[in-house]
Design a protein around this motif. Structure first.
Motif, PDB file in Angstrom:
ATOM      1  N   GLY A 337      37.259  42.834  40.570  1.00 24.44           N
ATOM      2  CA  GLY A 337      35.538  42.343  39.720  1.00 24.44           C
ATOM      3  C   GLY A 337      35.097  42.134  41.419  1.00 24.44           C
ATOM      4  N   GLU A 338      36.155  41.947  42.472  1.00 25.42           N
ATOM      5  CA  GLU A 338      35.382  41.159  43.424  1.00 25.42           C
ATOM      6  C   GLU A 338      35.505  42.720  43.770  1.00 25.42           C
ATOM      7  N   GLU A 339      36.220  43.931  44.357  1.00 25.52           N
ATOM      8  CA  GLU A 339      36.022  44.842  44.686  1.00 25.52           C
ATOM      9  C   GLU A 339      35.377  45.804  44.258  1.00 25.52           C
ATOM     10  N   SER A 340      34.895  45.781  43.407  1.00 23.34           N
ATOM     11  CA  SER A 340      33.571  46.335  42.159  1.00 23.34           C
ATOM     12  C   SER A 340      32.697  45.877  42.548  1.00 23.34           C
ATOM     13  N   VAL A 341      32.131  45.294  43.347  1.00 23.62           N
ATOM     14  CA  VAL A 341      31.319  44.115  43.275  1.00 23.62           C
ATOM     15  C   VAL A 341      30.292  43.521  41.592  1.00 23.62           C
ATOM     16  N   SER A 342      31.344  43.263  40.847  1.00 23.70           N
ATOM     17  CA  SER A 342      31.226  42.929  40.116  1.00 23.70           C
ATOM     18  C   SER A 342      31.025  41.047  38.525  1.00 23.70           C
ATOM     19  N   GLN A 343      30.716  40.606  40.612  1.00 27.22           N
ATOM     20  CA  GLN A 343      30.991  38.765  40.077  1.00 27.22           C
ATOM     21  C   GLN A 343      30.043  38.140  39.165  1.00 27.22           C
ATOM     22  N   GLU A 344      28.775  39.199  38.957  1.00 29.42           N
ATOM     23  CA  GLU A 344      28.165  38.559  37.407  1.00 29.42           C
ATOM     24  C   GLU A 344      27.658  38.812  36.497  1.00 29.42           C
ATOM     25  N   SER A 345      28.954  39.240  36.160  1.00 30.23           N
ATOM     26  CA  SER A 345      29.861  40.198  34.820  1.00 30.23           C
ATOM     27  C   SER A 345      30.466  39.044  34.442  1.00 30.23           C
ATOM     28  N   GLY A 346      30.504  39.285  32.396  1.00 34.00           N
ATOM     29  CA  GLY A 346      30.504  37.944  32.229  1.00 34.00           C
ATOM     30  C   GLY A 346      32.267  38.538  31.904  1.00 34.00           C
ATOM     31  N   TYR A 347      33.206  39.068  32.589  1.00 36.36           N
ATOM     32  CA  TYR A 347      34.315  38.921  32.373  1.00 36.36           C
ATOM     33  C   TYR A 347      34.957  38.247  33.565  1.00 36.36           C
ATOM     34  N   TYR A 348      34.593  38.464  34.478  1.00 40.55           N
ATOM     35  CA  TYR A 348      34.689  38.187  35.328  1.00 40.55           C
ATOM     36  C   TYR A 348      34.329  36.338  36.047  1.00 40.55           C
ATOM     37  N   LEU A 349      33.523  36.222  35.112  1.00 38.61           N
ATOM     38  CA  LEU A 349      33.174  34.958  35.316  1.00 38.61           C
ATOM     39  C   LEU A 349      34.032  33.942  34.091  1.00 38.61           C
ATOM     40  N   HIS A 350      34.330  34.982  33.131  1.00 43.38           N
ATOM     41  CA  HIS A 350      34.541  34.188  32.246  1.00 43.38           C
ATOM     42  C   HIS A 350      36.382  34.210  32.843  1.00 43.38           C
ATOM     43  N   ALA A 351      36.749  34.931  33.819  1.00 47.59           N
ATOM     44  CA  ALA A 351      38.203  34.453  34.176  1.00 47.59           C
ATOM     45  C   ALA A 351      38.316  33.676  35.646  1.00 47.59           C
ATOM     46  N   LEU A 352      37.291  33.170  35.975  1.00 47.72           N
ATOM     47  CA  LEU A 352      37.082  31.810  36.937  1.00 47.72           C
ATOM     48  C   LEU A 352      36.879  31.005  36.104  1.00 47.72           C
ATOM     49  N   ILE A 353      36.468  31.020  34.623  1.00 44.69           N
ATOM     50  CA  ILE A 353      36.804  29.708  34.308  1.00 44.69           C
ATOM     51  C   ILE A 353      38.012  29.383  33.427  1.00 44.69           C
ATOM     52  N   GLN A 354      38.836  30.452  32.882  1.00 43.94           N
ATOM     53  CA  GLN A 354      39.768  30.334  31.936  1.00 43.94           C
ATOM     54  C   GLN A 354      40.700  30.200  33.775  1.00 43.94           C
ATOM     55  N   LEU A 355      40.866  30.214  34.389  1.00 39.77           N
ATOM     56  CA  LEU A 355      41.589  30.084  35.802  1.00 39.77           C
ATOM     57  C   LEU A 355      41.058  27.869  35.784  1.00 39.77           C
ATOM     58  N   GLY A 356      39.973  27.727  36.232  1.00 37.97           N
ATOM     59  CA  GLY A 356      39.623  26.801  36.248  1.00 37.97           C
ATOM     60  C   GLY A 356      39.979  25.396  35.581  1.00 37.97           C
ATOM     61  N   LYS A 357      38.750  26.359  34.559  1.00 39.91           N
ATOM     62  CA  LYS A 357      40.680  25.032  32.968  1.00 39.91           C
ATOM     63  C   LYS A 357      42.376  25.128  33.028  1.00 39.91           C
ATOM     64  N   MET A 358      43.002  26.202  33.728  1.00 38.60           N
ATOM     65  CA  MET A 358      44.157  25.930  34.116  1.00 38.60           C
ATOM     66  C   MET A 358      44.908  25.205  35.008  1.00 38.60           C
ATOM     67  N   ALA A 359      44.057  25.730  35.667  1.00 36.61           N
ATOM     68  CA  ALA A 359      44.490  24.665  37.110  1.00 36.61           C
ATOM     69  C   ALA A 359      44.068  23.030  37.118  1.00 36.61           C
ATOM     70  N   THR A 360      43.263  22.642  36.126  1.00 33.33           N
ATOM     71  CA  THR A 360      43.027  21.547  35.584  1.00 33.33           C
ATOM     72  C   THR A 360      44.250  20.739  34.918  1.00 33.33           C
ATOM     73  N   GLU A 361      44.312  21.752  33.871  1.00 35.99           N
ATOM     74  CA  GLU A 361      46.235  20.830  33.242  1.00 35.99           C
ATOM     75  C   GLU A 361      47.258  21.113  33.836  1.00 35.99           C
TER      76      GLU A 361
END
Length: 398
Positions: A337-361
C-alpha cells in the motif's frame, strides 16, 4: 470539486469512453466488407482480433508490432494511433496512481484526434471520424479526472458528448453505441438516488432507466462485436459494487481471467470475487500466484495488485487462526500500500487495524498505538476505520 460533481463528470467521460471497443477471437463469422468505414472493414477486424487479444493479455510487444503495420498501411487514419493509446491505457489501469505512461497515452490520443478532425473537415458527415473523436476525448477526460485536472477533464468530457451525438445514425454502429446508452440509462438514475442534491443537475439530461441500462449492458457484454470486453469490464464492477450480485461479478471476472490470464487487473478482480463469495481456498491460490508473479517481475504485476493479494491471504490466515501468517501478510499489505501510495484504501487501513489489535493481544501497546495513529493519519474522520481506531485506543487505554 465535490464528490457528486466528480460523479457527474465521470458519467460524461464514461459515455465518451464507452463508444469504442475491439473484437475478440471466437466472435461472429467475418463477412465481406460493404462499409466505407475502416472501423467496420471485416477483413481488418479479422486481422486485428489476435492483436487486440494480445493487448488485453498484456503482450504489448506483439500487439504493437501489428498496430505499427496498420499504421504503415493507413497513415492518415486514427485507428492505429487509437489502438496504441488503448494499450497504454491498460498499462495505466493496473495502477492509476502511476503517471509514467500519461504523456505517451495523451500523445497517441492527440494524434488520433487530429487525424479524425481532418477526416471530419473533409467530410462533415463522417460518422467514423466522430466515433473516434468521442472515444479519444472520452479517454482523455477519464485520465484527466484521475489526475484531478478538472478543467481539462470537463473540456474533454464535453467534446466526447458532442462527437458521440454526431456519431449516431449509422446502422452498423448501433450495437456498439448501445454501451453508451446503457451507461447513461444506469448512471443517470443511480447518481440522484445516491446524491439527491444533484437531482436538479440531472434534470438537464434525458430521463434514464437503471433496469434498462443494466439489461442493455448485459446485451452488449454478450452480443457486441467491438465493445464486448469493455462492457464486461463495466458490468462486473457494477455487479460487485452497486447491484450486490457477487456471483455474477465472479462469473464475468473468471471468464476474463481465463481468456486473458496475464492481465493483472482481471487476475486480481477474479481473486477478489472468489474471496467475496467465500471460495477462500481458490482465492488463496490466485492471490499466491499474483504474489509469485510480482516476485518474478512479470510485466504488469506490481504493488497495487500485491496489496489486494496480500490482504486476501492475510484475511484467510486470520480466519483460520494462523496469526503468524496473518501478521506477515497484513504487513505485506501495508508495504504494498505504501509502495503504491494507497494509504487511504480500505485494505491498507483495515490491515493496520488488524495489526494494531494483534499487537494489543501481544501486550505491545506502543506498537499498537503506532498502528492506530497511522489509521487516524490517513483515514478521513468520518471513515469507519478512523472511528474504530479512536474507539479502540480509548477502550484499551493505548
Amino acid at each position: 470539486m465535490s464528490k457528486g460533481t466528480k460523479l457527474i463528470l465521470f458519467l460524461i467521460i464514461w459515455l465518451g469512453v464507452s463508444r469504442i471497443g475491439f473484437p475478440q477471437a471466437g466472435d461472429p463469422e467475418v463477412r465481406p466488407n460493404s462499409s466505407p468505414y475502416l472501423l467496420l472493414d471485416k477483413g481488418l477486424q479479422y486481422r486485428i482480433t489476435k492483436s487486440i487479444n494480445s493487448m488485453y493479455n498484456f503482450d504489448f510487444a506483439t500487439a504493437e508490432r501489428d498496430f505499427a503495420v496498420i499504421m504503415y498501411q493507413y497513415p492518415t487514419h486514427p485507428l492505429p494511433d487509437f489502438l496504441m493509446a488503448l494499450g497504454y491505457w491498460w498499462r495505466i489501469e493496473v495502477d492509476v496512481t502511476n503517471t509514467r505512461f500519461d504523456d505517451i497515452f495523451i500523445r497517441y490520443l492527440d494524434r488520433a484526434n487530429e487525424k479524425s478532425e481532418r477526416m471530419l473537415k473533409e467530410d462533415p458527415k463522417n460518422k467514423e471520424a466522430a466515433f473516434f473523436l468521442a472515444a479519444g476525448y472520452g479517454f482523455q477526460g477519464r485520465l484527466y479526472s484521475e489526475r484531478k485536472s478538472w478543467t481539462k477533464a470537463a473540456f474533454a468530457g464535453k467534446n466526447a458528448l458532442k462527437y458521440m451525438d454526431m456519431s449516431r445514425g449509422e446502422e452498423e454502429f448501433n450495437p456498439e453505441l448501445l454501451l453508451g446508452d446503457a451507461l447513461f440509462n444506469y448512471f443517470s438514475v443511480w447518481i440522484p438516488e445516491n446524491y439527491p442534491l444533484l437531482k436538479p443537475v440531472l434534470a438537464l439530461f434525458p430521463k434514464g432507466n437503471k433496469a434498462l441500462g443494466l439489461q442493455q449492458l448485459e446485451t452488449v457484454a454478450s452480443n457486441a462485436f467491438y465493445t464486448r470486453v469493455e462492457a464486461q469490464y463495466f458490468l462486473f464492477r457494477l455487479y460487485a459494487s452497486e447491484e450486490k450480485r457477487p456471483y455474477d461479478a465472479l462469473r464475468i471476472s473468471e471468464y476474463l481471467h481465463n481468456k486473458f490470464p496475464n492481465n493483472p487487473y482481471f487476475h486480481r478482480s477474479y481473486a477478489r470475487h472468489l474471496y467475496t463469495v467465500g471460495r477462500w481456498s481458490e482465492s488463496v491460490n490466485q492471490s499466491q500466484e499474483i504474489l509469485n508473479r510480482i516476485d518474478q517481475k512479470q510485466y504488469g504485476y506490481e504493488a497495487n495488485s500485491g496489496r489486494y493479494a496480500a490482504f486476501y491471504l492475510a484475511e484467510y490466515s486470520y480466519r483460520t487462526g494462523d496469526r503468524a501468517e496473518a501478521k506477515k501478510y497484513y504487513q505485506k499489505t501495508i508495504a504494498y500500500g505504501e509502495e503504491s501510495v494507497s494509504q487511504e484504501s480500505g485494505y491498507y487501513l483495515h490491515a493496520l487495524i488488524q495489526l494494531g489489535k494483534m499487537a494489543t493481544e501481544e501486550k505491545n501497546k506502543a506498537q499498537a498505538r503506532k498502528y492506530f495513529d497511522t489509521v487516524k493519519k490517513y483515514a478521513k474522520r468520518k471513515h469507519p476505520a478512523h472511528k474504530e481506531a479512536r474507539d479502540f485506543i480509548k477502550k484499551n487505554k493505548l
